[in-house]
Design an enzyme around this catalytic site. Structure first.
Site, PDB file in Angstrom:
ATOM      1  N   GLU A   1     -13.411   4.120  -6.903  1.00  0.00           N
ATOM      2  CA  GLU A   1     -13.148   2.989  -5.999  1.00  0.00           C
ATOM      3  C   GLU A   1     -13.957   1.811  -6.530  1.00  0.00           C
ATOM      4  OE1 GLU A   1     -11.158   1.502  -3.518  1.00  0.00           O
ATOM      5  OE2 GLU A   1     -11.417   3.332  -2.346  1.00  0.00           O
TER       6      GLU A   1
ATOM      7  N   THR B   1      -6.273  13.855   0.569  1.00  0.00           N
ATOM      8  CA  THR B   1      -6.018  12.901  -0.515  1.00  0.00           C
ATOM      9  C   THR B   1      -5.047  13.434  -1.559  1.00  0.00           C
ATOM     10  OG1 THR B   1      -7.913  13.763  -1.731  1.00  0.00           O
ATOM     11  CG2 THR B   1      -8.326  11.881  -0.293  1.00  0.00           C
TER      12      THR B   1
ATOM     13  N   ARG C   1       0.831  -1.208   0.000  1.00  0.00           N
ATOM     14  CA  ARG C   1       0.000   0.000   0.000  1.00  0.00           C
ATOM     15  C   ARG C   1       0.868   1.263   0.000  1.00  0.00           C
ATOM     16  NH1 ARG C   1      -5.399   1.464   1.095  1.00  0.00           N
ATOM     17  NH2 ARG C   1      -5.670   3.379   2.253  1.00  0.00           N
TER      18      ARG C   1
END
Ligand SMILES: CC(=O)N[C@@H](CC(=O)O)C(=O)O
Ligand SMILES: [Zn+2]
EC number: 3.5.1.15
Length: 315
Positions: A180, A168, A65
């Site tokens: 998403e 973000t 990630r």
């Protein structure tokens, strides 16, 4: 922005970026962006400058990630104004670079639109993530995308919560849109998820091209799910998780959850019920990346947003 006969006139959206690999183990966006870097024919549109971009290349290389810290939380004013010294966390350094290339955040030099491509392990289907309920351009764009995707559904998650909102990568742009799509395991590419993401992006770029060509979009309403609360897993006094998402809740993203409905199943077989007073719509249920964020699911409430008519300003 000026208003005449109830049509809001907005600036042309000339510079558009498509980010993949903000999280290095979310394979649909990474694969699409790498494909478009090789051959951009599919994403080219009249009068648009479109930049496909891998936002966290070191995390992509490691298929994790992030390296030091979550890039999609790193675009805070403090990080973006930190001096360029050695020893900065990799993602903080990268946030500053991205801000220089596509921002500066909040300035008139910033890119017009950034689409940031993400995958979730949750059963959310296609979801567009917005950060503002008053961005007419984005509201009209998601309305267009939802219509174009029908009969398939495309949900809209509105993350405008004063405490739960985060800084973000896409927030560098004037108009930021998160995509998403799930369910897709981390490090895995699923063709259905890949194709859905590709289709959403096609409609999004078509919208921008139409808008720039001078098409007027009539007033519309958009059904959204507004972020309400983060729900953690039940824990013991040492902070260890003591229960799992209940089988009746697992995979039921966007379905109504009422007081008294099961939410968790403890390891010793006890069911824990939802205690909130009102009906909520849970999402990000059992997202793999959120265990470290102490988050089992997010509750949302349904809301209808209205958007004015818009067209490009001619000047
Ligand atoms: C699973 C995942 O990474 N979701 C994204 C959502 C977003 O882009 O706002 C994140 O937490 O950054
Ligand atoms: Zn992600």
């Amino acid at each position: 922005m000026s208003s005449r006969t109830n049509v809001s006139c907005l600036h042309e959206a000339k510079r558009v970026a498509i980010f993949g690999g903000t999280h290095g183990n979310e394979m649909s966006g990474i694969t699409l962006v790498n494909m478009w870097i090789q051959n951009s024919a599919e994403i080219e549109r009249n009068g648009l400058l479109i930049k496909p971009f891998i936002s966290n290349p070191r995390a992509v290389e490691k298929c994790s990630r992030y390296i030091d810290t979550d890039l999609n939380r790193a675009f805070t004013p403090e990080n973006l104004s930190a001096p360029d010294v050695e020893g900065l966390l990799y993602e903080v350094q990268r946030a500053k670079e991205i801000n220089r290339m596509f921002g500066p955040k909040g300035s008139s030099d910033a890119y017009d639109v950034i689409f940031d491509l993400h995958n979730t392990t949750s059963n959310m289907g296609c979801t567009l993530i917005l950060e503002s309920s008053t961005d007419l351009f984005n509201l009209q764009m998601v309305h267009y995308i939802k219509k174009a995707m029908a009969p398939h559904t495309c949900s809209v998650l509105l993350n405008e919560h004063p405490q739960l909102k985060y800084s973000t990568t896409r927030s560098v742009a004037k108009h930021s849109v998160g995509l998403e799509v799930g369910p897709q395991p981390q490090g895995v590419l699923r063709s259905n998820v890949f194709e859905s993401m590709r289709t959403i992006l096609k409609h999004a770029l078509d919208f921008i091209e139409l808008f720039n060509s001078g098409v007027e979009f009539p007033p519309c309403t958009v059904d959204v799910f507004r972020v309400q609360e983060r729900m953690d897993y039940p824990r013991d006094t040492n902070g260890n998780i003591t229960a799992m998402v209940h089988p009746h809740l697992q995979d039921c993203d966007w379905e109504p959850l009422n007081r008294g409905d099961p939410v968790f199943l403890t390891f010793d077989g006890r069911t824990i019920l939802y205690e909130g007073a009102n009906t909520v719509y849970p999402t990000f249920i059992n997202e793999a990346a959120y265990y470290e964020k102490q988050q089992a699911f997010t509750t949302t409430c349904r809301e209808m947003l209205a958007a004015n008519a818009i067209r490009k300003a001619f000047n």
